[in-house]
Design a protein around this motif. Structure first.
Motif, PDB file in Angstrom:
ATOM      1  N   ASN A  42       0.060 -12.534   0.755  1.00 44.07           N
ATOM      2  CA  ASN A  42       0.097 -13.820   0.042  1.00 44.07           C
ATOM      3  C   ASN A  42       1.470 -14.089  -0.563  1.00 44.07           C
ATOM      4  O   ASN A  42       1.909 -15.236  -0.647  1.00 44.07           O
ATOM      5  N   GLY A  86      -9.329 -13.640   2.361  1.00 43.50           N
ATOM      6  CA  GLY A  86      -8.582 -13.557   1.102  1.00 43.50           C
ATOM      7  C   GLY A  86      -7.126 -13.956   1.247  1.00 43.50           C
ATOM      8  O   GLY A  86      -6.312 -13.690   0.366  1.00 43.50           O
ATOM      9  N   LEU A 102      -3.210  -7.675   0.546  1.00 41.74           N
ATOM     10  CA  LEU A 102      -3.359  -9.130   0.395  1.00 41.74           C
ATOM     11  C   LEU A 102      -2.267  -9.690  -0.516  1.00 41.74           C
ATOM     12  O   LEU A 102      -1.732 -10.767  -0.267  1.00 41.74           O
ATOM     13  N   GLU A 103      -1.949  -8.921  -1.552  1.00 46.23           N
ATOM     14  CA  GLU A 103      -0.857  -9.344  -2.433  1.00 46.23           C
ATOM     15  C   GLU A 103       0.428  -9.501  -1.641  1.00 46.23           C
ATOM     16  O   GLU A 103       1.169 -10.467  -1.796  1.00 46.23           O
ATOM     17  N   THR A 104       0.683  -8.514  -0.780  1.00 44.24           N
ATOM     18  CA  THR A 104       1.897  -8.578   0.037  1.00 44.24           C
ATOM     19  C   THR A 104       1.867  -9.793   0.952  1.00 44.24           C
ATOM     20  O   THR A 104       2.823 -10.571   1.025  1.00 44.24           O
ATOM     21  N   GLN A 154       0.823  -1.220   0.000  1.00 43.20           N
ATOM     22  CA  GLN A 154       0.000   0.000   0.000  1.00 43.20           C
ATOM     23  C   GLN A 154       0.850   1.261   0.000  1.00 43.20           C
ATOM     24  O   GLN A 154       0.316   2.352  -0.202  1.00 43.20           O
ATOM     25  N   ARG A 195      -7.060  -3.039  -0.189  1.00 42.94           N
ATOM     26  CA  ARG A 195      -7.225  -4.389   0.325  1.00 42.94           C
ATOM     27  C   ARG A 195      -6.451  -5.377  -0.561  1.00 42.94           C
ATOM     28  O   ARG A 195      -5.710  -6.230  -0.059  1.00 42.94           O
ATOM     29  N   GLU A 196      -6.605  -5.200  -1.851  1.00 44.60           N
ATOM     30  CA  GLU A 196      -5.897  -6.103  -2.771  1.00 44.60           C
ATOM     31  C   GLU A 196      -4.389  -5.982  -2.604  1.00 44.60           C
ATOM     32  O   GLU A 196      -3.657  -6.967  -2.615  1.00 44.60           O
ATOM     33  N   LEU A 197      -3.924  -4.734  -2.443  1.00 40.19           N
ATOM     34  CA  LEU A 197      -2.478  -4.527  -2.338  1.00 40.19           C
ATOM     35  C   LEU A 197      -1.889  -5.221  -1.114  1.00 40.19           C
ATOM     36  O   LEU A 197      -0.855  -5.870  -1.188  1.00 40.19           O
ATOM     37  N   ASP A 209     -10.975  -1.064  -2.107  1.00 38.98           N
ATOM     38  CA  ASP A 209     -10.702  -2.385  -2.678  1.00 38.98           C
ATOM     39  C   ASP A 209      -9.254  -2.487  -3.131  1.00 38.98           C
ATOM     40  O   ASP A 209      -8.607  -3.514  -2.949  1.00 38.98           O
ATOM     41  N   THR A 210      -8.749  -1.388  -3.724  1.00 41.47           N
ATOM     42  CA  THR A 210      -7.356  -1.395  -4.177  1.00 41.47           C
ATOM     43  C   THR A 210      -6.425  -1.654  -3.003  1.00 41.47           C
ATOM     44  O   THR A 210      -5.517  -2.484  -3.082  1.00 41.47           O
ATOM     45  N   GLY A 265     -11.256  -4.877   4.499  1.00 42.91           N
ATOM     46  CA  GLY A 265     -12.184  -4.138   3.640  1.00 42.91           C
ATOM     47  C   GLY A 265     -13.262  -3.415   4.433  1.00 42.91           C
ATOM     48  O   GLY A 265     -14.351  -3.156   3.921  1.00 42.91           O
TER      49      GLY A 265
END
Lengths: 324, 640, 447
Positions: free
Chosen positions: B275, B336, B271-273, B244, B267-269, B264-265, B309
């Protein structure tokens, strides 16, 4: 039933500061003024010493000011055209000291030159034997230019040079050190900033008995409560032994009160404000009295009637009660 | 509205955008990702691009010199397209992606008393079911429940549809031998039935590990420990910058970004980290992510909200209330996190908007809630959280210190990576500095520890006055008037790895002073609010990954840490992930974190003027009240 | 003695049950220590703790309330000697004195003017609190007529001043059902006055020449069952009044000396001429009076006093703010730029000083950000494009700065886009982040 009087025990003392120097002391003043030395909160005679009474200065300018209230200009009338005459009149009105505020420009709108500033200061020194405070116009570079010239031309007089602020103090302090003058350290209504500036000035090597502090007070209705409390806090810190707050306090209720709408404006104001002249004098007087009660050692006023009233209050408050 | 063509040198084809589009938006449209550590607020200057043809309207030219502007430089996030233009993206250092901890990290020892059969809420049972017959047509699920009841004494079990879908096959593949994994003690519902996490065919051997992870989501760094829940052993420690960061470097920037369609962005960022870290850790341990059956998550309240989120806007607005402090047990698939989809995700409890689960976990890890000693726990970071107390009571506060000590927002600041100056000494006569650089290479900038020692040295050698102003009358070319006002040169261009002088400006120093003043004021006001004098504090524990590097002597000299015997200070490293790890292992410790969080009294520093007063007092070197710093006063006298 | 939060916490159940409405027992204890909540909120506190805490919770200075027709004036309940230590709570009531030798019509005229006096100060309407009727004629009939005349012209609370209990009784009869202040009990008449106070359930002043005398008489009056007492030291000099009130407050607040734990009344009107009366009243307001009686009623006399009272009784715990508005620096012309900042005093001062020091003219728009600095206000949503645009409109900036160039602080550069939307016909610029860079910015970018 005998009531045990609760006395606060303080271990600090406000520094004793003498303004002006007589011929013997290297200056030309016929008298000097000494302030400070308190070992208790304002006028608590029953528990400490208040060796020197608070004093009152009247403020004059090097020429007829453009921005003063017409009430003041009418009062001083043509005396305001000559700083020497004005200073004499202020002395006659009962001032203990004179504050000469230098203007940014001369009557033609050209910048005040160092020569003109020195000339005005010398005229005032010649006209009155009272100690003198000299204030720059309030712009750092101009203040430095004018005050250095004044300081050098009046070496040994123990003038009070105003004003040092955290952004601009080094030049004024240096010239005060070199020429045996005093300085005023001014901070915007904050205990810590006041203390910090005093430390910085002290670090330059100027003895603290040549420094006065102006905590900036605001006028009645315009933040006086902050000034009131900052002064009480500074004075308590001083009495508790904090060396960097043990400086006499100078305040400028004249300047503060006379820039308010209440004092400046006589028309188109609410009816509930009452008579203009009385209101203006009351505004200056109350501002001064509130600051007196919170620890002022030097009060700079503009109106002789306010001076009379504040003087009477000081006389009364400097009397120690016989019984309580 | 008029459309304009914007051509980027790095894009295959030009994009068309309407008047008023930000250059950064145009870049995104062209598929170019610009670095924006400040979140597109025009603060960091990292998104500078060169407009080679046409002109743009620059709302702000902060951090660009007039020569830069002359040469066509513009901040993409602050410049508006008003005509056809061509844009070159200059080569710039990307945020260095470096793992901040790796296999060289000291081994963590599991608590000596750890006994999985007692403390671990995740249990694994081997079951042998009677195969069904024509006489016994009991359904598979009832059969499994009966076996659990008879063989393992487990009364009731909850199960998800997903597991039911594979149940029949698993039982048959294992020939009616099966291993089930249960979360037997749900912290938020002790009386609830156990929950089935997975069912595996056959009997899994006792020495096969049962995997869990402890995660700390920091504003800047995300850390993850991979743990064998049976032995408590930490098999892998990995860390990575929070993805983020490019959308804002502090929590406020992130909250605002999230509130403007960015939830959402973000959250995705993150989660990417997370995961990515799971993947790395699993690769190192050579296991499958699906074998991870439980994770605990610590982090500040904003990070936890963004991970889940949950709108975080109420955190920053008066009266500063998070949506949730105590989050119920969740499962990985809904959060997620790409581990076993049924794995328990336990987000640890926070205390208030600005004191989160990272601090309740940190308090557990620090042990301060178990001691009679009055303890001060400092998390020296962007949010400057502080806890004071002992086993009897705990108070906490947060003060916005800013990222200065992490090297962010500084002219030549950087993170503590290769090329960072980590310690500085200044010669009191020549004012020349010598320094030590991480990795023994040419310096590229200064990290937090370097900045602390630099500030202390500049102060003690008289380059700075006590208010932190650089003295220009020192008669050395190393002190000079720069573009941002007075500055001091630490390393001339030829010595550096960046081709320009490494300097510290007066603006930088003001930022550092504010950061140190905020932290110092935070803990002094906190102590004062409960009537504890500083000298009554028996130990000072310092957490945060930054804690490892602080030079106590220098930190005291600048008035960041209180002036007390050095033996009272202890550095604990990342206490947040450590607390998450302890909670992962031991459900009684998880309960303890809950009670720690419930017991902590949050003091809102902005409620009155006391904090501001203390802050102003601390905004001086070392402090306006020198009597609080006797050792520094002595050091100053010997310097004279 | 006042207990600290931790000391009180140790007497609470320490279960953090939240039944009191606070998240922890310590949070509740700290509120109790600050005297911001009542102990009753905790349903689980032990009887023993209750008794202990009640002792420390009794205010060191009794709250006295004067009542009339639904109007109330309160004094007392103060907990600190200096306002910076916390705050002062109950502003001293300002009462205009009417002597009973005036004719009823003259009384009504004077009272009506003072009764309707109202002045607006920073958006607050400030008024006087009531009237003091003094028996100087010696006649009960004149006194009761004067009281009736005052009551006919005003519904505000009243202080009755008489030496003679018989005269006082006549005045009280007129105000039956109210709680006027009976002024009052002296060494000679205290028993009769105390009886009246009991009969009319009214507070009573106690007079004495010294603190010893005051304390003695308070104990005697208390012996008659009177609880609501106001102290009326006989001294009339500035130094005497100051010393007496300081000692009374110290004894009450720091020594918990119950015999003097009451508010003090000051009769500034006794000072003589209006100039002295003004100084005496100003001292009474800034130093420890609970009720102030003035003779002069002229707007130019009342207005400064009423403002002083408002100032001294402002809560110093709130951040120091400056008045939002459009400030002129170095005599700006319509073509000069508008710089925006927040109304936190230190922020305002540093920005204003830098602009002033630059010598360049500019308009400084101070937006209402609830007294927070730029970054804090932005973080808390108190300084955004909408609020800035609102200030631009509220202070009619467009008519004064016709060039319509507005400069945002660099810290909130992110707001520039939204501000452009809010102020479509303005040229929005981003200035430096730090005030010290303003002069350079103005010289380079604005000229």
């Amino acid at each position: 039933m005998p009531v045990e009087i609760p006395k606060d025990k303080w271990n600090g003392q406000v520094r004793v500061v003498t303004l002006g120097a007589t011929a013997d002391q290297g200056g030309t003043r016929t008298s000097t003024v000494t302030v400070g030395g308190e070992t208790t909160m304002p006028f608590m005679h029953f528990e400490g010493e208040i060796p020197h009474r608070p004093v009152i200065a009247l403020e004059i300018k090097d020429r007829r000011p453009d921005d003063w209230s017409s009430l003041l200009l009418d009062l001083w009338s043509d005396k305001a055209d000559d700083p020497a005459v004005w200073a004499k009149a202020a002395e006659e009105a009962g001032a203990d000291l004179i504050q000469l505020s230098l203007s940014l420009t001369n009557a033609d709108g050209n910048p005040t030159t160092p020569e003109a500033a020195v000339d005005a200061v010398k005229k005032v020194l010649a006209a009155t034997g009272l100690p003198l405070l000299v204030f720059g116009p309030g712009q750092a570079d101009v203040d430095n230019e004018l005050l250095v010239a004044v300081a050098e031309a009046t070496k040994g007089e123990r003038l009070v040079l105003g004003i040092c602020e955290d952004k601009n103090y080094r030049t004024i302090v240096a010239t005060a050190m070199a020429n045996d003058h005093l300085v005023i350290a001014r901070c915007p209504m904050d205990v810590n900033l006041s203390k910090q500036l005093n430390i910085l000035i002290s670090d330059m090597g100027l003895p603290l008995d040549r420094v006065l502090m102006d905590p900036t007070t605001g006028a009645l209705g315009y933040g006086i409560e902050y000034g009131f409390s900052v002064m009480e806090r500074l004075r308590m810190a001083a009495l508790q032994g904090d060396a960097m707050t043990q400086l006499p306090m100078i305040v400028t209720p004249g300047f503060e009160a006379w820039k308010t709408k209440e004092s400046k404006v006589g028309v188109d104001v609410p009816e509930s404000w009452g008579d203009w002249e009385q209101r203006a004098i009351n505004w200056e007087t109350i501002t001064a009295v509130a600051l007196l009660e919170s620890g002022a050692d030097i009060l700079v006023l503009r109106h002789p009637e306010s001076l009379k009233r504040v003087r009477a209050a000081i006389e009364d408050l400097m009397t120690a009660p016989e019984t309580v | 509205m008029a459309e304009h063509t914007v051509k980027f040198d790095q894009a295959s084809k030009p994009v068309k955008v309407p008047t008023g589009t930000l250059l950064s938006e145009a870049a995104e449209q062209a598929g170019i990702s610009l670095t924006q550590p400040c979140g597109g607020q025009g603060r960091c200057g990292r998104c500078a691009v060169i407009v080679t043809e046409g002109t743009v309207r620059r709302r702000s030219t902060l951090r660009l010199s007039s020569e830069d502007v002359e040469a066509g430089y513009a901040l993409a996030c602050q410049s508006v397209v008003e005509g056809d233009i061509c844009v070159t993206i200059p080569p710039q250092d990307k945020i260095e992606r470096r793992l901040t901890s790796d296999r060289t990290v000291a081994q963590v020892k599991p608590p000596a008393s750890y006994d999985a059969s007692v403390h671990q809420s995740i249990r694994r049972y081997r079951l042998s079911l009677n195969p069904p017959t024509m006489d016994d047509q009991t359904d598979d699920w009832s059969r499994l429940q009966a076996a659990l009841r008879n063989q393992s004494n487990i009364g009731a079990v909850q199960v998800s549809l997903k597991l039911l879908q594979k149940l029949g096959q698993v039982l048959r593949v294992g020939d009616w031998d099966a291993t089930v994994i249960l979360d037997s003690i749900l912290w938020d519902c002790p009386d609830c039935p156990a929950r089935l996490i997975d069912i595996l065919p056959g009997h899994v051997a006792d020495d096969v590990p049962l995997w869990g992870t402890a995660i700390d989501i920091g504003t800047t760094t995300v850390s993850l420990w991979l743990v064998d829940l049976l032995t408590g052993e930490v098999k892998s420690q990995v860390a990575e910058y929070n993805g983020q960061i490019a959308r804002g470097e502090d929590v406020i920037s992130r909250i605002i970004y999230a509130s403007k369609d960015g939830k959402d962005t973000l959250r995705e960022l993150v989660l990417e980290t997370v995961n990515g870290l799971v993947e790395t850790a699993c690769r190192r341990a050579q296991i499958l992510p699906e074998s991870i059956v439980k994770t605990t998550v610590a982090g500040n309240s904003t990070m936890i909200h963004l991970l889940l989120g949950i709108p975080a806007e109420s955190i920053r607005l008066s009266p500063f209330v998070p949506v949730v402090n105590h989050i119920p047990a969740l499962i990985a698939s809904e959060v997620g996190i790409l581990i076993n989809p049924e794995a328990t995700v336990d987000c640890l409890p926070g205390i208030a908007s600005y004191v989160g689960a990272d601090i309740s976990a940190g308090v557990l890890a620090s042990g301060m809630s178990d001691t009679d000693k009055i303890t001060l726990f400092l998390d020296v970071g962007t949010n400057g959280e502080t806890v004071l107390g002992s086993s009897e009571w705990l108070v906490t506060c947060a003060c916005s210190a800013g990222p200065a000590f992490e090297g962010a927002g500084m002219e030549h600041g950087m993170r503590a990576t290769q090329g960072a100056i980590e310690e500085v000494w200044i010669n009191g006569k020549t004012f020349e500095s010598s320094y030590r650089v991480i990795g023994n290479v040419k310096p590229r900038g200064l990290c937090g520890s370097g900045l602390i020692t630099l500030l202390a040295e500049m102060f003690l050698t008289g380059i700075l006055d006590k208010s932190g102003k650089i003295k220009l009358d020192l008669n050395t070319p190393l002190v000079r008037e720069g573009y941002h006002g007075p500055e001091y040169v630490i390393a001339p261009a030829e010595e550096t790895g960046v081709g320009q002088d490494i300097v510290i400006t007066n603006v930088d120093i003001d930022n550092l002073l504010r950061a140190k003043a905020a932290i110092y004021a935070g803990f002094t006001v906190l102590a004062d609010s409960v009537g504890v004098p500083m000298e009554a504090i028996e130990q000072v524990l310092i957490g945060g990954s930054f804690g490892k590097y602080i030079n106590v002597e220098k930190a005291v000299q600048i008035g960041l840490l209180p002036d007390m015997n050095w033996d009272r200070f202890q550095f604990l490293g990342n206490t947040s992930v450590k607390g998450a790890y302890l909670a992962l292992l031991d459900h009684t410790l998880r309960t303890k974190i809950k009670s720690i969080a419930a017991k902590m009294t949050y003091i809102e520093l902005s409620a009155d003027n006391t904090f501001f007063d203390a802050f102003m007092s601390a905004l001086f070197l070392p402090h306006t009240d020198i009597t609080c710093f006797p050792s520094v006063e002595a050091a100053m006298l010997t310097k004279d | 003695m006042a207990l600290s939060g931790i000391q009180i916490y140790k007497m609470l159940p320490q279960t953090n049950c939240k039944d009191c409405g606070y998240p922890t027992c310590l949070a509740f204890a700290m509120k109790l220590a600050a005297k911001q909540v009542e102990l009753d909120l905790c349903p689980h506190v032990s009887e023993e703790s209750k008794a202990q805490l009640a002792e420390s919770a009794t205010p060191p200075q009794r709250l006295i309330t004067l009542k009339a027709n639904g109007n109330e004036v309160k004094a007392g309940n103060e907990v600190v000697l200096f306002r910076h230590e916390k705050t002062y709570y109950n502003m001293p009531g300002l009462f205009v004195r009417i002597k009973d030798d005036l004719l009823a019509d003259a009384i009504k005229e004077k009272v009506a003017a003072a009764d309707t006096y109202s002045t607006n100060y920073v958006g607050i309407d400030l008024v006087l609190d009531g009237f003091a009727v003094e028996a100087v004629s010696g006649s009960s009939a004149s006194f009761s007529a004067a009281v009736a005349a005052v009551r006919a012209a005003s519904k505000k609370p009243v202080i009755l001043i008489a030496q003679d209990a018989g005269v006082m009784a006549e005045g009280l009869k007129v105000l039956d059902g109210e709680a006027p202040l009976i002024f009052g009990a002296g060494a000679e008449n205290w028993e009769a006055m105390a009886d009246l106070a009991t009969q009319y359930k009214a507070p009573l002043t106690v007079t004495g020449n010294t603190l010893d005398e005051l304390a003695d008489l308070v104990e005697k009056v208390k012996g008659k069952g009177i609880e609501d007492i106001v102290l009326a030291p006989a001294t009339r000099s500035l130094h005497g009044e100051l010393t007496t009130r300081v000692l009374i407050w110290r004894l009450a607040i720091k020594k918990n000396f119950r015999s003097l734990g009451y508010p003090v009344i000051s009769v500034a009107g006794d000072a003589g001429d209006p100039a002295k009366e003004m100084v005496s009243a100003a001292q009474a307001i800034s130093k420890y009076a609970g009720f102030v009686v003035i003779d002069s009623f002229a707007p130019d006399f009342v207005y400064p006093l009423i403002v002083l009272r408002q100032n001294i009784y402002t809560d110093p715990q709130k951040p120091i703010q400056v008045q939002p508005g459009l400030y002129e620096i170095n005599n700006p012309k319509p073509t000069d730029p508008v710089l925006v900042t927040t109304n936190f005093s230190i922020t305002y001062f540093s920005v204003a000083n830098e602009i002033e020091g630059s010598g360049l003219p500019a308009w400084l728009l101070v937006a209402d950000a609830e007294g927070m600095s730029v970054l804090t206000a932005w973080a808390a949503g108190k300084f955004d494009a909408e609020r800035i645009a609102k200030s631009v409109k509220a202070f009619d900036v467009a008519s004064k700065a016709t060039n319509r160039t507005i400069v945002l602080p660099g810290h909130v550069a992110v707001l520039s886009g939204e501000l452009e939307e809010e102020l479509p016909d303005w040229n929005v610029r981003v200035g430096p982040r730090e005030a010290v860079d303003i002069p350079a910015f103005m010289k380079q970018a604005m000229t």
